[in-house]
Design a protein around this motif. Structure first.
Motif, PDB file in Angstrom:
ATOM      1  N   UNK A  10      -8.030  -4.666   7.344  1.00  0.00           N
ATOM      2  CA  UNK A  10      -7.839  -5.127   5.975  1.00  0.00           C
ATOM      3  C   UNK A  10      -7.452  -3.979   5.038  1.00  0.00           C
ATOM      4  N   UNK A  11      -7.968  -2.788   5.334  1.00  0.00           N
ATOM      5  CA  UNK A  11      -7.660  -1.618   4.508  1.00  0.00           C
ATOM      6  C   UNK A  11      -6.172  -1.317   4.444  1.00  0.00           C
ATOM      7  N   UNK A  12      -5.459  -1.607   5.527  1.00  0.00           N
ATOM      8  CA  UNK A  12      -4.009  -1.379   5.542  1.00  0.00           C
ATOM      9  C   UNK A  12      -3.315  -2.288   4.524  1.00  0.00           C
ATOM     10  N   UNK A  47      -4.748  -3.616   1.886  1.00  0.00           N
ATOM     11  CA  UNK A  47      -5.153  -3.213   0.534  1.00  0.00           C
ATOM     12  C   UNK A  47      -4.363  -1.998   0.080  1.00  0.00           C
ATOM     13  N   UNK A  48      -4.173  -1.048   0.999  1.00  0.00           N
ATOM     14  CA  UNK A  48      -3.400   0.149   0.636  1.00  0.00           C
ATOM     15  C   UNK A  48      -1.959  -0.235   0.299  1.00  0.00           C
ATOM     16  N   UNK A  49      -1.403  -1.173   1.065  1.00  0.00           N
ATOM     17  CA  UNK A  49      -0.038  -1.627   0.789  1.00  0.00           C
ATOM     18  C   UNK A  49       0.037  -2.317  -0.566  1.00  0.00           C
ATOM     19  N   UNK A  50      -0.930  -3.180  -0.837  1.00  0.00           N
ATOM     20  CA  UNK A  50      -0.953  -3.882  -2.122  1.00  0.00           C
ATOM     21  C   UNK A  50      -1.098  -2.876  -3.263  1.00  0.00           C
ATOM     22  N   UNK A  51      -1.943  -1.853  -3.041  1.00  0.00           N
ATOM     23  CA  UNK A  51      -2.235  -0.906  -4.119  1.00  0.00           C
ATOM     24  C   UNK A  51      -1.008  -0.088  -4.527  1.00  0.00           C
ATOM     25  N   UNK A  52      -0.086   0.173  -3.593  1.00  0.00           N
ATOM     26  CA  UNK A  52       1.106   0.902  -4.037  1.00  0.00           C
ATOM     27  C   UNK A  52       2.199  -0.049  -4.515  1.00  0.00           C
ATOM     28  N   UNK A  53       1.908  -1.334  -4.533  1.00  0.00           N
ATOM     29  CA  UNK A  53       2.839  -2.281  -5.132  1.00  0.00           C
ATOM     30  C   UNK A  53       3.800  -2.936  -4.153  1.00  0.00           C
ATOM     31  N   UNK A  54       3.427  -2.967  -2.865  1.00  0.00           N
ATOM     32  CA  UNK A  54       4.248  -3.682  -1.894  1.00  0.00           C
ATOM     33  C   UNK A  54       3.885  -5.169  -1.940  1.00  0.00           C
ATOM     34  N   UNK A  55       4.892  -6.020  -1.930  1.00  0.00           N
ATOM     35  CA  UNK A  55       4.633  -7.448  -1.810  1.00  0.00           C
ATOM     36  C   UNK A  55       4.196  -7.776  -0.402  1.00  0.00           C
ATOM     37  N   UNK A 113       6.994  -7.550   2.362  1.00  0.00           N
ATOM     38  CA  UNK A 113       7.362  -6.159   2.647  1.00  0.00           C
ATOM     39  C   UNK A 113       6.252  -5.472   3.418  1.00  0.00           C
ATOM     40  N   UNK A 168       6.781  -3.727   6.943  1.00  0.00           N
ATOM     41  CA  UNK A 168       6.696  -2.271   7.038  1.00  0.00           C
ATOM     42  C   UNK A 168       5.379  -1.769   7.614  1.00  0.00           C
ATOM     43  N   UNK A 169       4.331  -2.521   7.406  1.00  0.00           N
ATOM     44  CA  UNK A 169       2.999  -2.015   7.778  1.00  0.00           C
ATOM     45  C   UNK A 169       2.380  -2.835   8.912  1.00  0.00           C
ATOM     46  N   UNK A 203      -7.473  -6.087  -6.446  1.00  0.00           N
ATOM     47  CA  UNK A 203      -7.734  -6.217  -5.010  1.00  0.00           C
ATOM     48  C   UNK A 203      -8.880  -7.202  -4.838  1.00  0.00           C
ATOM     49  N   UNK A 245       2.160  -7.856  -8.055  1.00  0.00           N
ATOM     50  CA  UNK A 245       2.651  -6.770  -7.206  1.00  0.00           C
ATOM     51  C   UNK A 245       3.339  -5.704  -8.043  1.00  0.00           C
ATOM     52  N   UNK A 300       0.868  -3.654 -10.112  1.00  0.00           N
ATOM     53  CA  UNK A 300      -0.033  -2.791  -9.338  1.00  0.00           C
ATOM     54  C   UNK A 300       0.544  -1.394  -9.107  1.00  0.00           C
ATOM     55  N   UNK A 301       1.877  -1.274  -9.121  1.00  0.00           N
ATOM     56  CA  UNK A 301       2.448   0.037  -8.821  1.00  0.00           C
ATOM     57  C   UNK A 301       2.090   1.072  -9.881  1.00  0.00           C
ATOM     58  N   UNK A 350      -8.996   5.135  -1.433  1.00  0.00           N
ATOM     59  CA  UNK A 350     -10.079   4.365  -0.832  1.00  0.00           C
ATOM     60  C   UNK A 350     -11.088   5.254  -0.127  1.00  0.00           C
ATOM     61  N   UNK A 372      -7.419   4.654   4.482  1.00  0.00           N
ATOM     62  CA  UNK A 372      -6.416   3.603   4.677  1.00  0.00           C
ATOM     63  C   UNK A 372      -4.986   4.115   4.690  1.00  0.00           C
ATOM     64  N   UNK A 404      -1.406   4.534   6.319  1.00  0.00           N
ATOM     65  CA  UNK A 404      -0.680   3.665   7.240  1.00  0.00           C
ATOM     66  C   UNK A 404      -0.659   4.346   8.604  1.00  0.00           C
ATOM     67  N   UNK A 460       0.637   4.068  11.467  1.00  0.00           N
ATOM     68  CA  UNK A 460       1.783   4.290  12.350  1.00  0.00           C
ATOM     69  C   UNK A 460       2.800   5.233  11.722  1.00  0.00           C
ATOM     70  N   UNK A 501       9.285   0.386  -2.916  1.00  0.00           N
ATOM     71  CA  UNK A 501       8.880  -0.290  -4.155  1.00  0.00           C
ATOM     72  C   UNK A 501       9.789   0.153  -5.306  1.00  0.00           C
TER      73      UNK A 501
END
Lengths: 230, 262
Positions: free
Chosen positions: A114-116, A118-126, A129, A133-134, B58, B92, B95-96, B102, B106, B108, B110, B124
Motif C-alpha cells: 500500500x505504501x507504494x 501512497x507514495x505515488x499519490x503523494x507526488x501527484x500521480x493519478x 499512471x 509506472x509503479x 491520503x 491528484x 497533491x503535487x 513516510x 516507500x 519505488x 523497482x 506529473x
C-alpha cells in the motif's frame, strides 16, 4: 519396444509438437493481454464492470475446457466466423486462459504494498499512471511463476484440442496409434515431448524472473518508538 | 504567528477523522505560515499521523476542510453547507504541491534512486528527461547521495532510502512538506543523517509539518510545537515555552513521562 519405430514416427510427432507450442504460447500471450486489461479493470476500473469480470472468471472456472472447445468449434461458425481449426483452437484456449489469468494478475497487482500507492499519490500521480509506472512493473515479477504454471496447464489443455481434430501432439499420437496399434512407443514419446516442452518453457521463465525482473521488492519492517505510558 | 499580516499557507479547519465509532482526530484546527516549521508530538495513537495524512487526503477526513494557498484540498463546503468533493483528477493535481515523507520510506522498489526522484517531474510535471535528471542530481547531491543515484532502494540503507524519499518529494517543488515519523524506522546514527537533511531544509525556510518523537529536533527546529493526545490538539506553543512551561496538565504529564520535565 521398437526403437526404430520410435525414430521413424518422431518427425511427425515433432511437427505436431510445434503446433502444440504455437497454440499454447499464442493463447498464453493473448490471454495475458486480455487478462491484464480485465485484471486492471477488476482492480481499478469502474465498479459496475466488476460483476462482469467476476462472472467471466466463474464461468471459465466452472466449465470443462473440453466443453469450451466444443462450444467454440460449433458456435463460432454459427455467428458467421469461418475460422481455421488453428484459429478456433487459439480462441478457445485464450478464452479459457483469460479466466485464470485475470485472477493471477489481480492477485499480483493487489499484492503490491500500500505504501507504494501512497507514495505515488503523494507526488501527484493519478491512479492509472501509478498502475502503469509503479504497480504493474513490480507486479510483473510476481506474476511470472503463476503464469509459468498457467503455461504448463495450457500445454496440457491443448491436448484436448484433439477432440476437434487439430493436428497437435495428442492428435498426431492418436492417429499413429489408430493405424499401427503400437500404444507403448507412441505414448512414451508423447510423454517425453510434453515433458520437454513444459520443462524448457519453465526454465525460460525462471530465467526471466531472475534476470529481467531482478529487483528486490523492499519489505522493510517499520517499528514505532515505544512511548512511555501516559 | 501572524506577525506581519501575512496569510497562512495552510489552514486546517475542524478536521475530524473517525474510524467506525473511534475518533482518530477530533475537530483539529491548524494554521501554518509560509516558511513556518511545525512539529506535532504526542503519544502513539494520539492522531498526529492521521492529521498529517488528512492534509493531503491520503486519509479522507470525516469532516472539516483543508485549505492550501488559495484552494481547498479534497473538497469544500458550498455556501449552502453542502459538500463539494474534488474529482480524483483535481485531487491528484493538488497533491503535487504537498511533498510527503513516510515512516517506511516507500521508495519505488523497482526504480533506482535517480529514477525515483525523476519520476514525478517527468510524469506529473511533464518535464523533459534531461532537465528532470539534472534536477534530480542536484537534489541527490543536496541529500548527500550523489554517488548512490544508480542504486536500487534495496541496495541502500534505511537512512539513505529516507534521504532519497526526501529528494523525491522536493523534486516536485512543493509548497509544503509533510514528514510522517521519518526517523522512527531508523537507528540513532541513520536518524541523525536524516535529521541533518531536514535541518538544512528548515534553514532554507521550507514550510514543513513534522510528526516525530525526536524532541531534540523539535526543540532546535520548530517554530511551533503542537501537542496531541487522544485525538485532540491539546495545546501549541514555541518549543522553548512548551517544553519548559506547558499550560495543560496532559502536556506536562507527557513531558514528565518522557523525562523532559521534572
Amino acid at each position: 519396444m521398437d526403437l526404430n519405430f520410435m525414430i521413424q514416427i518422431l518427425p511427425r510427432l515433432l511437427r505436431a509438437s510445434l503446433t502444440t507450442i504455437q497454440v499454447s504460447l499464442l493463447s498464453l500471450l493473448l490471454g495475458t493481454l486480455f487478462g491484464l486489461l480485465m485484471g486492471m479493470i477488476r482492480v481499478l476500473g469502474p465498479r459496475f464492470l466488476h460483476p462482469f469480470v467476476n462472472a467471466y472468471v466463474t464461468f471459465v472456472r466452472g466449465t470443462p475446457v473440453a466443453v469450451q472447445i466444443y462450444a467454440a468449434f460449433f458456435l463460432l461458425p454459427r455467428i458467421g466466423l469461418n475460422w481455421s481449426l488453428f484459429e478456433i483452437s487459439v480462441f478457445a484456449l485464450t478464452f479459457n486462459s483469460v479466466g485464470y489469468q485475470i485472477e493471477i494478475i489481480r492477485a499480483a497487482l493487489q499484492s503490491i504494498d500500500k505504501g507504494q500507492h501512497e507514495a505515488a499519490a503523494a507526488i501527484g500521480l493519478g491512479k492509472w499512471k501509478a498502475m502503469w509506472l509503479i504497480t504493474l512493473p513490480q507486479a510483473a515479477q510476481r506474476m511470472i511463476p503463476p503464469l509459468t504454471n498457467e503455461l504448463a496447464n495450457l500445454i496440457k489443455a491443448s491436448s484436448v484440442l484433439s477432440i476437434i481434430a487439430l493436428y497437435e501432439l495428442t492428435r498426431a499420437g492418436e492417429a499413429i496409434i489408430a493405424s499401427t496399434f503400437r500404444y507403448a512407443e507412441v505414448l512414451i514419446l508423447m510423454s517425453i515431448l510434453y515433458f520437454l516442452m513444459i520443462q524448457s518453457l519453465t526454465e525460460g521463465s525462471n530465467y526471466l524472473e531472475k534476470n529481467v525482473f531482478n529487483f528486490r521488492t523492499s519489505r522493510i519492517k517499520t517499528r514505532k518508538i515505544k512511548q512511555p505510558a501516559g | 504567528m501572524n506577525m506581519n499580516g501575512a496569510h497562512p499557507l495552510l489552514k486546517v479547519k475542524n478536521l475530524t477523522k473517525k474510524f467506525g465509532d473511534h475518533f482518530a482526530i477530533k475537530e483539529a484546527n491548524l494554521e501554518v505560515m509560509r516558511g513556518e516549521r511545525v512539529v506535532l508530538i504526542g503519544p502513539s495513537g494520539s492522531g498526529k499521523s492521521t492529521l498529517l495524512r488528512c492534509i493531503n487526503y491520503l486519509e479522507v477526513p470525516t469532516s472539516g476542510t483543508v485549505w492550501l494557498d488559495g484552494e481547498y484540498i479534497g473538497g469544500r463546503y458550498n455556501d449552502d453547507g453542502s459538500w463539494v468533493k474534488d474529482s480524483p483528477s483535481q485531487l491528484t493535481k493538488k497533491r503535487q504541491h504537498i511533498g510527503m515523507v513516510f515512516q517506511s520510506f516507500n521508495l519505488f522498489a523497482h526504480l533506482s534512486a535517480l529514477d525515483n526522484v525523476t519520476l514525478g517531474p517527468r510524469w506529473v510535471l511533464n518535464m523533459p528527461k534531461k532537465e528532470a535528471v539534472e534536477i534530480a542530481q542536484q537534489l541527490l547531491e543536496k541529500v548527500h547521495l550523489e554517488e548512490h543515484s544508480h542504486k536500487l532502494p534495496a541496495q541502500l540503507s534505511g537512512g539513505q532510502q529516507q534521504r532519497v524519499a526526501i529528494a523525491r518529494a522536493l523534486a516536485m517543488n512543493p509548497k509544503l512538506m509533510l514528514f510522517d515519523e521519518p526517523t522512527s524506522a531508523l537507528d540513532p546514527r541513520l536518524t541523525n543523517e536524516v535529521l541533518d537533511v531536514m535541518l538544512e531544509l528548515a534553514e532554507e525556510k521550507m514550510t514543513m509539518i513534522v510528526v516525530t518523537h525526536e524532541i531534540g529536533f523539535a526543540r532546535e527546529v520548530a517554530d511551533v510545537v503542537f501537542f496531541l493526545e487522544e485525538a485532540t490538539i491539546v495545546e501549541s506553543a514555541p518549543p522553548a515555552l512548551l517544553f519548559s512551561d506547558p499550560k495543560d496538565e496532559r502536556t506536562r504529564q507527557f513531558l514528565v513521562d518522557c523525562n523532559i520535565l521534572k
